[in-house]
Design a protein around this motif. Sequence first.
Motif, PDB file in Angstrom:
ATOM      1  N   GLY A 108       0.860  -1.183   0.000  1.00  0.00           N
ATOM      2  CA  GLY A 108       0.000   0.000   0.000  1.00  0.00           C
ATOM      3  C   GLY A 108       0.892   1.226   0.000  1.00  0.00           C
ATOM      4  N   THR A 109       0.308   2.410   0.082  1.00  0.00           N
ATOM      5  CA  THR A 109       1.123   3.623   0.038  1.00  0.00           C
ATOM      6  C   THR A 109       1.973   3.791   1.300  1.00  0.00           C
ATOM      7  OG1 THR A 109      -0.804   4.854   0.787  1.00  0.00           O
ATOM      8  CG2 THR A 109      -0.316   4.905  -1.575  1.00  0.00           C
ATOM      9  N   GLN A 110       1.371   3.636   2.465  1.00  0.00           N
ATOM     10  CA  GLN A 110       2.108   3.765   3.724  1.00  0.00           C
ATOM     11  C   GLN A 110       2.097   2.470   4.537  1.00  0.00           C
ATOM     12  OE1 GLN A 110       3.984   6.364   4.866  1.00  0.00           O
ATOM     13  NE2 GLN A 110       3.676   7.149   2.803  1.00  0.00           N
ATOM     14  N   THR A 111       1.261   1.523   4.125  1.00  0.00           N
ATOM     15  CA  THR A 111       1.076   0.291   4.879  1.00  0.00           C
ATOM     16  C   THR A 111       1.295  -0.915   3.975  1.00  0.00           C
ATOM     17  OG1 THR A 111      -0.554   1.403   6.263  1.00  0.00           O
ATOM     18  CG2 THR A 111      -0.539  -0.990   6.326  1.00  0.00           C
ATOM     19  N   ILE A 112       1.944  -1.932   4.528  1.00  0.00           N
ATOM     20  CA  ILE A 112       2.118  -3.196   3.829  1.00  0.00           C
ATOM     21  C   ILE A 112       1.194  -4.199   4.520  1.00  0.00           C
ATOM     22  CG2 ILE A 112       3.748  -5.014   3.189  1.00  0.00           C
ATOM     23  CD1 ILE A 112       5.943  -2.819   3.602  1.00  0.00           C
ATOM     24  N   PHE A 113       0.345  -4.840   3.748  1.00  0.00           N
ATOM     25  CA  PHE A 113      -0.598  -5.815   4.284  1.00  0.00           C
ATOM     26  C   PHE A 113      -0.021  -7.207   4.078  1.00  0.00           C
ATOM     27  CE2 PHE A 113      -2.809  -2.048   2.849  1.00  0.00           C
ATOM     28  CZ  PHE A 113      -3.524  -1.685   3.982  1.00  0.00           C
ATOM     29  N   VAL A 114       0.075  -7.964   5.169  1.00  0.00           N
ATOM     30  CA  VAL A 114       0.712  -9.279   5.125  1.00  0.00           C
ATOM     31  C   VAL A 114      -0.279 -10.322   5.618  1.00  0.00           C
ATOM     32  CG1 VAL A 114       2.677 -10.670   5.895  1.00  0.00           C
ATOM     33  CG2 VAL A 114       2.943  -8.194   5.600  1.00  0.00           C
ATOM     34  N   ARG A 115      -0.480 -11.346   4.807  1.00  0.00           N
ATOM     35  CA  ARG A 115      -1.316 -12.478   5.220  1.00  0.00           C
ATOM     36  C   ARG A 115      -0.395 -13.530   5.816  1.00  0.00           C
ATOM     37  NH1 ARG A 115      -4.425 -16.450   1.217  1.00  0.00           N
ATOM     38  NH2 ARG A 115      -5.105 -17.945   2.765  1.00  0.00           N
ATOM     39  N   VAL A 116      -0.702 -13.928   7.042  1.00  0.00           N
ATOM     40  CA  VAL A 116       0.093 -14.924   7.756  1.00  0.00           C
ATOM     41  C   VAL A 116      -0.816 -16.111   8.044  1.00  0.00           C
ATOM     42  CG1 VAL A 116       1.458 -15.403   9.818  1.00  0.00           C
ATOM     43  CG2 VAL A 116       1.497 -13.123   8.812  1.00  0.00           C
ATOM     44  N   GLY A 117      -0.379 -17.292   7.685  1.00  0.00           N
ATOM     45  CA  GLY A 117      -1.227 -18.460   7.892  1.00  0.00           C
ATOM     46  C   GLY A 117      -2.448 -18.389   6.990  1.00  0.00           C
ATOM     47  N   GLU A 118      -3.546 -18.981   7.459  1.00  0.00           N
ATOM     48  CA  GLU A 118      -4.757 -19.031   6.630  1.00  0.00           C
ATOM     49  C   GLU A 118      -5.656 -17.815   6.801  1.00  0.00           C
ATOM     50  OE1 GLU A 118      -6.675 -22.762   7.435  1.00  0.00           O
ATOM     51  OE2 GLU A 118      -4.867 -23.893   6.956  1.00  0.00           O
ATOM     52  N   ARG A 119      -5.760 -17.279   8.059  1.00  0.00           N
ATOM     53  CA  ARG A 119      -6.716 -16.200   8.296  1.00  0.00           C
ATOM     54  C   ARG A 119      -6.176 -15.073   9.160  1.00  0.00           C
ATOM     55  NH1 ARG A 119     -10.549 -20.436  10.269  1.00  0.00           N
ATOM     56  NH2 ARG A 119     -10.468 -19.184  12.140  1.00  0.00           N
ATOM     57  N   THR A 120      -4.869 -14.962   9.301  1.00  0.00           N
ATOM     58  CA  THR A 120      -4.276 -13.901  10.106  1.00  0.00           C
ATOM     59  C   THR A 120      -3.717 -12.827   9.182  1.00  0.00           C
ATOM     60  OG1 THR A 120      -3.700 -15.527  11.790  1.00  0.00           O
ATOM     61  CG2 THR A 120      -2.592 -13.409  11.930  1.00  0.00           C
ATOM     62  N   PHE A 121      -3.989 -11.568   9.527  1.00  0.00           N
ATOM     63  CA  PHE A 121      -3.555 -10.442   8.704  1.00  0.00           C
ATOM     64  C   PHE A 121      -2.809  -9.441   9.577  1.00  0.00           C
ATOM     65  CE2 PHE A 121      -7.117 -12.386   6.639  1.00  0.00           C
ATOM     66  CZ  PHE A 121      -6.728 -12.427   5.322  1.00  0.00           C
ATOM     67  N   ALA A 122      -1.676  -8.979   9.081  1.00  0.00           N
ATOM     68  CA  ALA A 122      -0.877  -7.988   9.800  1.00  0.00           C
ATOM     69  C   ALA A 122      -0.688  -6.766   8.916  1.00  0.00           C
ATOM     70  CB  ALA A 122       0.478  -8.577  10.180  1.00  0.00           C
ATOM     71  N   GLU A 123      -0.616  -5.613   9.561  1.00  0.00           N
ATOM     72  CA  GLU A 123      -0.314  -4.372   8.857  1.00  0.00           C
ATOM     73  C   GLU A 123       1.038  -3.882   9.342  1.00  0.00           C
ATOM     74  OE1 GLU A 123      -3.472  -1.526   9.232  1.00  0.00           O
ATOM     75  OE2 GLU A 123      -4.991  -2.961   8.581  1.00  0.00           O
ATOM     76  N   VAL A 124       1.918  -3.558   8.379  1.00  0.00           N
ATOM     77  CA  VAL A 124       3.280  -3.137   8.686  1.00  0.00           C
ATOM     78  C   VAL A 124       3.486  -1.735   8.132  1.00  0.00           C
ATOM     79  CG1 VAL A 124       5.731  -3.674   8.350  1.00  0.00           C
ATOM     80  CG2 VAL A 124       4.080  -5.539   8.557  1.00  0.00           C
ATOM     81  N   ASN A 125       4.039  -0.844   8.948  1.00  0.00           N
ATOM     82  CA  ASN A 125       4.346   0.506   8.499  1.00  0.00           C
ATOM     83  C   ASN A 125       5.493   0.433   7.494  1.00  0.00           C
ATOM     84  OD1 ASN A 125       5.969   3.074   8.563  1.00  0.00           O
ATOM     85  ND2 ASN A 125       4.239   3.717   9.821  1.00  0.00           N
ATOM     86  N   ALA A 126       5.287   0.971   6.306  1.00  0.00           N
ATOM     87  CA  ALA A 126       6.273   0.859   5.230  1.00  0.00           C
ATOM     88  C   ALA A 126       7.550   1.645   5.513  1.00  0.00           C
ATOM     89  CB  ALA A 126       5.668   1.321   3.904  1.00  0.00           C
ATOM     90  N   ASP A 127       7.476   2.677   6.347  1.00  0.00           N
ATOM     91  CA  ASP A 127       8.660   3.479   6.652  1.00  0.00           C
ATOM     92  C   ASP A 127       9.510   2.884   7.772  1.00  0.00           C
ATOM     93  OD1 ASP A 127       8.063   5.430   4.727  1.00  0.00           O
ATOM     94  OD2 ASP A 127       6.741   6.487   6.133  1.00  0.00           O
ATOM     95  N   THR A 128       8.846   2.317   8.788  1.00  0.00           N
ATOM     96  CA  THR A 128       9.575   1.864   9.979  1.00  0.00           C
ATOM     97  C   THR A 128       9.675   0.353  10.119  1.00  0.00           C
ATOM     98  OG1 THR A 128       7.581   1.821  11.355  1.00  0.00           O
ATOM     99  CG2 THR A 128       8.797   3.917  11.234  1.00  0.00           C
ATOM    100  N   GLY A 129       8.765  -0.397   9.489  1.00  0.00           N
ATOM    101  CA  GLY A 129       8.746  -1.847   9.631  1.00  0.00           C
ATOM    102  C   GLY A 129       7.994  -2.308  10.869  1.00  0.00           C
TER     103      GLY A 129
END
Length: 139
Positions: A108-129
């Motif tokens: 995404g523009t400022q956020t990276i969306f990560v799918r972990v496993g089958e139904r877990t979702f994490a949002e990661v700040n693209a600038d800081t990690g």
Amino acid sequence: MHKPTFRFFALLLALPTAAMAQDQKPEAPYNAQLVVRQPEIGAGSPAFTPSAQVRGMKALSDGKVYWVSSDNRQLLAYQGNRLAWKTDVVGACPTVVGPRAIRKVTLGTQTIFVRVGERTFAEVNADTGKVTSATVQKN
């Protein structure tokens, strides 16, 4: 031979070696052949699934390469050949349904969306990690 003449010839011999060393690019800390380029807006999804053929994606906006580690637990960001940040996305998720591994990464523009496993979702700040949220989708 006088010492000043010897130094002059030694310098002449060293110059081509120094010039060749400057032309060599440092090797990237990731395999650039396994990095796909983020598609232009409207040309496809800015996402990738880690596999043997694809381990990362280069963002159009800032040129960062987002890379999934070989154990599928960590997300790393490289600016050129320099590591910008590294985070254990799987470890930051309190609950993971299915295999504890990164399954899909969407830029995404400022956020990276990560799918972990089958139904877990994490949002990661693209600038800081930093992982800003981790949720489990209920079915």
